[in-house]
Design an enzyme around this catalytic site. Sequence first.
Site, PDB file in Angstrom:
ATOM      1  N   PHE A  86      -1.313  16.336   3.517  1.00  0.00           N
ATOM      2  CA  PHE A  86      -1.781  15.682   2.201  1.00  0.00           C
ATOM      3  C   PHE A  86      -0.435  15.487   1.554  1.00  0.00           C
ATOM      4  CE2 PHE A  86      -3.205  14.623  -1.948  1.00  0.00           C
ATOM      5  CZ  PHE A  86      -4.476  13.765  -1.506  1.00  0.00           C
TER       6      PHE A  86
ATOM      7  N   ASP B 179      -4.145   5.598   5.739  1.00  0.00           N
ATOM      8  CA  ASP B 179      -4.711   6.994   6.297  1.00  0.00           C
ATOM      9  C   ASP B 179      -6.095   6.687   7.591  1.00  0.00           C
ATOM     10  OD1 ASP B 179      -5.046   9.743   6.308  1.00  0.00           O
ATOM     11  OD2 ASP B 179      -6.769   9.504   5.085  1.00  0.00           O
TER      12      ASP B 179
ATOM     13  N   GLU C 291       0.974  -1.448  -0.043  1.00  0.00           N
ATOM     14  CA  GLU C 291       0.019   0.068   0.025  1.00  0.00           C
ATOM     15  C   GLU C 291       0.858   1.248  -0.020  1.00  0.00           C
ATOM     16  OE1 GLU C 291      -2.391   1.588  -0.705  1.00  0.00           O
ATOM     17  OE2 GLU C 291      -4.018   1.647   0.549  1.00  0.00           O
ATOM     18  N   ASP C 292       0.213   2.342  -0.537  1.00  0.00           N
ATOM     19  CA  ASP C 292       1.183   3.539  -0.428  1.00  0.00           C
ATOM     20  C   ASP C 292       1.179   4.408   0.713  1.00  0.00           C
ATOM     21  OD1 ASP C 292      -1.720   4.096  -0.698  1.00  0.00           O
ATOM     22  OD2 ASP C 292      -1.413   5.549  -2.415  1.00  0.00           O
TER      23      ASP C 292
ATOM     24  N   ARG D 136       2.117  11.810  -9.475  1.00  0.00           N
ATOM     25  CA  ARG D 136       2.515  10.554  -8.952  1.00  0.00           C
ATOM     26  C   ARG D 136       4.061  10.425  -9.403  1.00  0.00           C
ATOM     27  NH1 ARG D 136      -2.109   7.507  -7.612  1.00  0.00           N
ATOM     28  NH2 ARG D 136      -3.935   7.660  -8.557  1.00  0.00           N
TER      29      ARG D 136
HETATM   30  P1  IMP Z   1      -7.707   5.143   3.915  1.00  0.00           P
HETATM   31  O1  IMP Z   1      -8.523   3.949   3.549  1.00  0.00           O
HETATM   32  O2  IMP Z   1      -8.355   6.294   4.539  1.00  0.00           O
HETATM   33  O3  IMP Z   1      -6.569   4.327   4.649  1.00  0.00           O
HETATM   34  O4  IMP Z   1      -6.999   5.945   2.805  1.00  0.00           O
HETATM   35  C1  IMP Z   1      -5.953   5.129   1.959  1.00  0.00           C
HETATM   36  C2  IMP Z   1      -5.906   5.551   0.706  1.00  0.00           C
HETATM   37  O5  IMP Z   1      -6.230   6.983   0.571  1.00  0.00           O
HETATM   38  C3  IMP Z   1      -4.623   5.540   0.182  1.00  0.00           C
HETATM   39  O6  IMP Z   1      -4.454   4.430  -0.521  1.00  0.00           O
HETATM   40  C4  IMP Z   1      -4.411   6.659  -0.839  1.00  0.00           C
HETATM   41  O7  IMP Z   1      -4.445   6.194  -2.142  1.00  0.00           O
HETATM   42  C5  IMP Z   1      -5.099   7.756  -0.139  1.00  0.00           C
HETATM   43  N1  IMP Z   1      -4.732   8.696   0.550  1.00  0.00           N
HETATM   44  C6  IMP Z   1      -4.898   8.974   2.001  1.00  0.00           C
HETATM   45  N2  IMP Z   1      -4.040  10.041   2.318  1.00  0.00           N
HETATM   46  C7  IMP Z   1      -3.356  10.406   1.320  1.00  0.00           C
HETATM   47  C8  IMP Z   1      -2.449  11.459   1.256  1.00  0.00           C
HETATM   48  O8  IMP Z   1      -2.092  12.284   2.000  1.00  0.00           O
HETATM   49  N3  IMP Z   1      -2.120  11.889  -0.306  1.00  0.00           N
HETATM   50  C9  IMP Z   1      -2.733  10.908  -1.041  1.00  0.00           C
HETATM   51  N4  IMP Z   1      -3.593   9.840  -1.059  1.00  0.00           N
HETATM   52  C10 IMP Z   1      -3.886  10.014   0.031  1.00  0.00           C
HETATM   53 MG    MG Z   2      -4.331   4.125  -2.420  1.00  0.00          MG
END
Ligand code: IMP
Ligand code: MG
Length: 171
Positions: free
Chosen positions: A148, A99, A95-96, A161
């Site tokens: 962000f 969050d 995963e990147d 990206r």
């Molecule tokens: P989660 O489901 O809230 O944990 O979100 C995960 C996804 O939201 C990640 O895989 C990212 O694609 C996107 N995301 C969350 N925070 C950021 C950020 O700071 N920059 C860019 N994408 C983000």
């Molecule tokens: Mg993502």
Amino acid sequence: MKDIKVLISEEKINNRLEELSKQIMEDYKGKDIVFLSILKGSIFFTVELAKRIKNNIQFEFIEVSSYNGHESTGTVKINKDISNLIEGRDVIIIEDIVDTGRTLSFLKKYLSTKGVASLKICTLLDKPSRRVIPIEADYIGFEVENKFVVGYGLDDDQNYRNLNYVGYIEE
Ligand code: IMP
Ligand code: MG
């Protein structure tokens, strides 16, 4: 082009990739691994990490979305599903960024129906201050504060990206 500041340089990322790859090789001695890469954000991380690992790695890709602009919508949906069976396999989700934790908790539940031998999570970035659902990655590149971030695969509405560093947008 927005004003983007460097948060984690390419050199720092490369150094951390060496450490993470060693840790994974130690934990998966003699095993084949399936990298389950979450599109699109984790593509750079997936490739750069995999290049440093000596185990045989197979790749699967899944595309999910839970995000509209900068705000998590709370629901996760599969846009593109994995194409091969992962039953009995040692799978690492790549995963990147973690969050709110919604994406990974959804995926963990979804993959638990697939009969994998083992499942771990490896994320380039972790933003623990934003967590809504308690979930921890097994391998974490860097912890970041509540900014962000973009670059190294991460986007702002599909932009930025391909930056070779992780930056943040000055807002
Ligand atoms: P989660 O489901 O809230 O944990 O979100 C995960 C996804 O939201 C990640 O895989 C990212 O694609 C996107 N995301 C969350 N925070 C950021 C950020 O700071 N920059 C860019 N994408 C983000
Ligand atoms: Mg993502």
